[in-house]
Structure formats: C-alpha cells, structure tokens
Design an enzyme around this catalytic site. Structure first.
Site, PDB file in Angstrom:
ATOM      1  N   LYS A 115       0.846  -1.194   0.000  1.00  0.00           N
ATOM      2  CA  LYS A 115       0.000   0.000   0.000  1.00  0.00           C
ATOM      3  C   LYS A 115       0.888   1.254   0.000  1.00  0.00           C
ATOM      4  CE  LYS A 115      -2.775  -3.270   0.167  1.00  0.00           C
ATOM      5  NZ  LYS A 115      -3.996  -3.690   0.766  1.00  0.00           N
TER       6      LYS A 115
HETATM    7  C1  PLP Z   1      -4.745  -4.856   1.212  1.00  0.00           C
HETATM    8  C2  PLP Z   1      -6.207  -4.794   1.243  1.00  0.00           C
HETATM    9  C3  PLP Z   1      -6.942  -5.278   2.345  1.00  0.00           C
HETATM   10  C4  PLP Z   1      -6.286  -5.957   3.520  1.00  0.00           C
HETATM   11  O1  PLP Z   1      -5.394  -5.130   4.224  1.00  0.00           O
HETATM   12  P1  PLP Z   1      -4.489  -5.787   5.381  1.00  0.00           P
HETATM   13  O2  PLP Z   1      -3.883  -4.596   6.074  1.00  0.00           O
HETATM   14  O3  PLP Z   1      -3.451  -6.624   4.703  1.00  0.00           O
HETATM   15  O4  PLP Z   1      -5.373  -6.573   6.253  1.00  0.00           O
HETATM   16  C5  PLP Z   1      -8.310  -5.141   2.330  1.00  0.00           C
HETATM   17  N1  PLP Z   1      -8.951  -4.569   1.291  1.00  0.00           N
HETATM   18  C6  PLP Z   1      -8.301  -4.110   0.209  1.00  0.00           C
HETATM   19  C7  PLP Z   1      -9.058  -3.448  -0.906  1.00  0.00           C
HETATM   20  C8  PLP Z   1      -6.901  -4.210   0.137  1.00  0.00           C
HETATM   21  O5  PLP Z   1      -6.261  -3.748  -0.939  1.00  0.00           O
END
Ligand code: PLP
Length: 403
Positions: free
Chosen positions: A194
């Site tokens: 992210k």
């Molecule tokens: C990465 C992601 C998640 C999960 O995030 P985590 O911090 O790894 O639990 C959930 N929804 C979307 C759209 C994502 O891209």
C-alpha cells in the site's frame, strides 16, 4: 510469434521493490529499541497515539484507532457498529479475500454485489440487493472508487451504515472529500503493497464517538488503558467492561515506521497518478487494450494499473500474459489462476458463491500491473512498451494464421 526484444534493449524497471523507509524512522526505531518500550499502553505518550492524532488530522476525521491490519479494522468496525450475529453485509464481488473473511470472522454473512468492467460496483445490482442487507462495506478495490454519491444516498435512505474499505485508497478523493471519510467509518492498510509501508498495520477513522470508543476497547484497551487515548473519556466510561477484548493493537515500532511516511504521502500520490495516467494514455492507443475511465468526481492515488484485454480469446489472453512476462513485466490476470485471492469463486470458505456474470467476465480479462510512485516516466515507458508490444506480438501471430 515475433521474437521478444532482447532484454538489454529496454531496461525493465523493478516494480516490486519498496521505497526505503525515511531516515527519521530509523532513528526513532533505534530510540524505541533502546528503551524496550514496544507496547502502546506502557507510556502516556505512545508513538501509536501520536500516529492516531496525526492521521485523523491528515484525513480530516475526529477520531482514529491504529490496529494490526486493515482486516482487523474492518472486523472491529463491524463489531463496533453493534451489528448482530448473522447480519448481512454487502461487499463488491471484486475485492480481496480478507474482506469477506473479516465479515465471516465477525459472525456475519457477506452478500456479494456484481461489479462492472470498470472495476466498480454495478449500481443496478447494488439497488436490487440493498433491501436484503444490514450494512454495506465498500471496497475501493485497487483504489477504484465506486459511485459514492449514489451509494450514500441509497444507504442513507435505507438507514444502513456504510464502512469504507479504503485499504488501497489513501490519498484518493471523491468530489474533494477524502476517501475513508464519506461512510460512517473508513479503514486503511499499512501493509507493504500500500502507499504507506510498515510491513503490516491498519487504521480506522470515524467521527462517531461511541463507535470509536467501542472499537478502542475491543482492540485491546483493557482495564483503564483507554485513558491513554487523549479523546472521548466520557464515551469510554459507558463501555467499560461491557465488550470483549480482541487484542488487535499496533505496536510502537510500527507507528515509528509509519509516522515519517505521512509527509511523503502527497508526493507519492502525485507521482503515482502521473505514472498511472501516462501509462494509461499509451495503453489506450492499442486496439487490444482498454483502460477504463474513472468516474468524474474521483481523483486517484494509484500505485498500480488495471486494464482490460479486448478482442482476445481465452488462449490469446493466456499467451499475452506469458509474452509480457517473457519480456520482463509480470501481468496478473485476476481470474486466470486457480488461487487468486481476488477472484470470488476462489472464496470456497463462503460455501456456495453466487453467479456474478459481470464480475466474472471482467476478472477473466482484467490485467493488474504494479506501477509504484518511485518509477520515472522513462521506467513507465519501458513498462508501457512491453505491455503494448506483447499485445502486438500475440495478435499479429493470430492474424498471420488467419484465426
Ligand atoms: C490490502 C487490502 C486489504 C487488507 O489489508 P491488510 O492490512 O493486509 O489486512 C483489504 N482490502 C483491500 C481493498 C486491500 O487492498
């Protein structure tokens, strides 16, 4: 098939490596390690509490709670809303498996809404399924924003709470408002893929005092640890001892890694959007590639690009992915592998998944390529060249054989 260009001709950029963590984080991590103070509730001014204050201010929300992941934030949001066991929660069928999983974990039932070939919620299916659900969780998958005006209008009229899964949307705006502040609660991720990278981590924001008080306690602010959240003492008092503790806290090291990245956000958003729009314009010159338009009110913050292959058979789509990879760029076709966590039919833990023909058709030809903000425009051109040449190579061969 045309021979692939020798890889020495175009320098293929590495789209996987992360940016280095800012120096300031290293100093703060060393200080924390020296003190051994890793637990957020040991000191009165934890880096985790500072992160919460800074993040809430950055997004323009009243309250923030940092937790161990975005999935944990989604789970806590459902619990903090006070939804009963078995509540039905609508999500887009195009999302990451952790999203329906957070609903299952909360003892609730995901209801999958069809998505269009622009990766966004199909509003006809949303309207049709809304009367049968108790809450709505909107995943802005890969940062693509669905029609939030229409969604909020329908959900508000039905009296249903909206949770925004903004895991991958930090920095995106909709009609000038930050994504994650439009619904009742917004959840973000600090997982490595992210825009802000702490390896793992998440945060939720809301303006609702009781919702955040409940989430804080359930995240593991046992006994009177909630006193170390410098807001809302009254709301906490109301919920003391009345909620289970799920222990989903963030540790101080993660906060120390995240905080110095917050000032980097504006640059990452700007460069990510520049890179995305540059590659999108080039890909759209191909007769076999379509990059869907965003909706008008959205201003994106992408770190990857998604595009649809057009006029290709299933075999040609597979040949395209292989050709691009041979040339140095890995293209993931969401629906093409047996274990892709973003293809709803692989969520076998849900039991039977409904037939969602639009989402299925989209996933079978939608491609995913990482395009991090740190790439230069020359890097982006190298990626675009490969994506365009691979389509040309595959389809030129088909034409030569007259199929
Ligand atoms: C990465 C992601 C998640 C999960 O995030 P985590 O911090 O790894 O639990 C959930 N929804 C979307 C759209 C994502 O891209």
């Amino acid at each position: 098939m045309l021979p692939p260009k020798p890889l020495t001709q175009t320098r293929v950029p590495n789209v996987y490596d992360a940016e280095p963590i800012p120096e300031a984080a290293m100093a703060e991590v060393a200080r924390i390690l020296g003190s051994g103070d890793l637990f957020r509730y040991t000191s009165d001014v934890s880096p985790v509490a500072l992160l919460e204050a800074e993040f809430a201010a950055l997004l323009g929300a009243k309250y923030a709670l940092a937790v161990s992941s975005c999935s944990a934030a989604l789970f806590l949001s459902l619990k903090a809303l006070g939804l009963p066991d078995g509540a039905r929660v609508m999500i887009p069928a195009f999302t990451f498996a952790a999203v329906p999983s957070s609903i299952v974990h909360a003892g609730m039932v995901p209801v999958l809404c069809d998505c269009g070939d622009d990766y966004r919620i199909d509003m006809d299916d949303f309207r049709a399924k809304l009367p049968g659900v108790d809450a709505v969780m909107i995943s802005h998958m890969r940062g693509h924003t669905s029609d939030m005006d229409a969604i909020m209008e329908l959900a508000d009229a039905a009296g249903l709470p909206v949770i925004e899964d903004a895991a991958h949307s930090l920095g995106t705006t909709w009609a000038g408002r930050n994504i994650g502040t439009i619904g009742k609660v917004g959840c973000f991720s600090f997982q490595s893929y992210k825009l802000i990278n702490a390896g793992e981590g998440g945060i939720m924001i809301t303006d609702d005092a009781d919702l955040i008080a409940r989430a804080v306690i359930m995240s593991g602010a046992y006994e009177h640890n909630w006193k170390k959240h410098p807001v809302l003492q009254e709301a906490f008092g109301r919920w003391q001892n009345r909620l289970p503790l799920y222990n989903l806290r963030l540790n101080t090291l993660s906060a120390a890694i995240i905080r110095p990245q917050l000032p980097e956000l504006a640059r990452r958003v700007r460069d990510g959007r520049r890179n995305h729009d540059h590659v999108a314009a080039r890909l759209n010159t191909s007769p076999w590639i379509e990059v869907p338009e965003k909706l008008e009110p959205e201003l994106r913050a992408p770190d990857s690009i998604q595009f649809n292959l057009a006029g290709m058979s299933e075999a040609e789509i597979a040949a395209y992915a292989a050709e691009a990879e041979a040339r140095g760029v890995k293209v993931q076709i969401f629906g093409a592998s047996r274990d892709n966590a973003r293809a709803f039919w692989n969520w076998q833990f849900l039991g039977e998944t409904p037939d969602l023909p639009k989402t299925r058709a989209m996933l079978m030809r939608a491609c995913d390529v990482r395009l991090p903000a740190r790439l230069t425009l020359a890097d982006c051109d190298a990626v675009a060249d490969i994506l365009l040449d691979a389509a040309e190579a595959v389809m030129a061969e088909e034409r030569a054989f007259g199929t």
